[in-house]
Design an enzyme around this catalytic site. Structure first.
Site, PDB file in Angstrom:
ATOM      1  N   SER A  36       0.233  -1.251   0.058  1.00  0.00           N
ATOM      2  CA  SER A  36      -0.234   0.270   0.129  1.00  0.00           C
ATOM      3  C   SER A  36       1.091   1.046  -0.024  1.00  0.00           C
ATOM      4  CB  SER A  36      -1.231  -0.432   1.292  1.00  0.00           C
ATOM      5  OG  SER A  36      -0.622   0.182   2.095  1.00  0.00           O
ATOM      6  N   LYS A  87       0.762   4.752   6.876  1.00  0.00           N
ATOM      7  CA  LYS A  87      -0.203   6.049   5.471  1.00  0.00           C
ATOM      8  C   LYS A  87       0.438   7.039   5.708  1.00  0.00           C
ATOM      9  CE  LYS A  87      -3.150   2.209   4.626  1.00  0.00           C
ATOM     10  NZ  LYS A  87      -2.386   1.178   3.372  1.00  0.00           N
TER      11      LYS A  87
END
Length: 178
Positions: A36, A87
């Site tokens: 990711s 993230k």
């Protein structure tokens, strides 16, 4: 026997105790299980998160953070409960974020992250509420992040564990994160 204790066992015990204190209070290693955050962080890279930095400064746009995911995130991503996510912070409280034509905009201005992949989706979020963040992975299309979390796409600031600062494993990926 006493000399072995004072020369070997005691220093080892002190070193282990210090290592546990450092890990619990200052910095903690995490393995990144997915792609990711590619190309910034590769799958199975190991990073160190600074667990005290946000006691001294506010979270900033662009920071790569380690956090406990919300229930929405766990549900949408099929992640094991309690497994931290990594993230990049894109939206801060009061920001309006949208993605259109392959570009991410924050408050109407293009916001580019050098290594982030171009998103293939279009999305507009409500204004980021006080005390919350909007986070996206650098591998925009292949990241379970604020663009997929429903009904609440935001991350409470108090879910943040720390800032990911260094990739330390494998040695070929060693380096500071931007």
């Amino acid at each position: 026997m006493r000399r072995a204790f004072t020369d070997v066992v005691l220093p080892l015990a002190v070193a282990l105790a210090l290592a546990f204190v450092v890990q619990a209070a200052l910095a903690k290693p995490y393995e990144i299980p997915t792609g990711s955050m590619e190309p910034t962080i590769q799958p199975h890279d190991r990073v160190v998160a600074n667990r005290v930095i946000y006691r001294f400064r506010d979270i900033e746009r662009g920071d790569i953070i380690v956090f406990q995911p919300t229930e929405s995130a766990v549900r949408e991503c099929g992640a094991p409960p309690g497994e931290p996510f990594v993230k990049r912070v894109i939206g801060l409280p009061g920001d309006r974020v949208e993605v259109r034509d392959g570009t991410t905009y924050v408050n109407g201005a293009p916001y580019r992250v050098g290594k982030a992949r171009t998103p293939g989706y279009e999305k507009t979020w409500p204004v980021v509420p006080p005390g919350e963040l909007l986070v996206l992975g650098d591998n925009r299309d292949n990241s379970c992040d604020s663009h997929q979390w429903t009904p609440d796409p935001f991350l409470p600031e108090d879910s943040v564990i720390g800032q990911a600062e260094i990739v330390y494993w494998p040695p070929s990926h060693l380096g500071f994160l931007d």
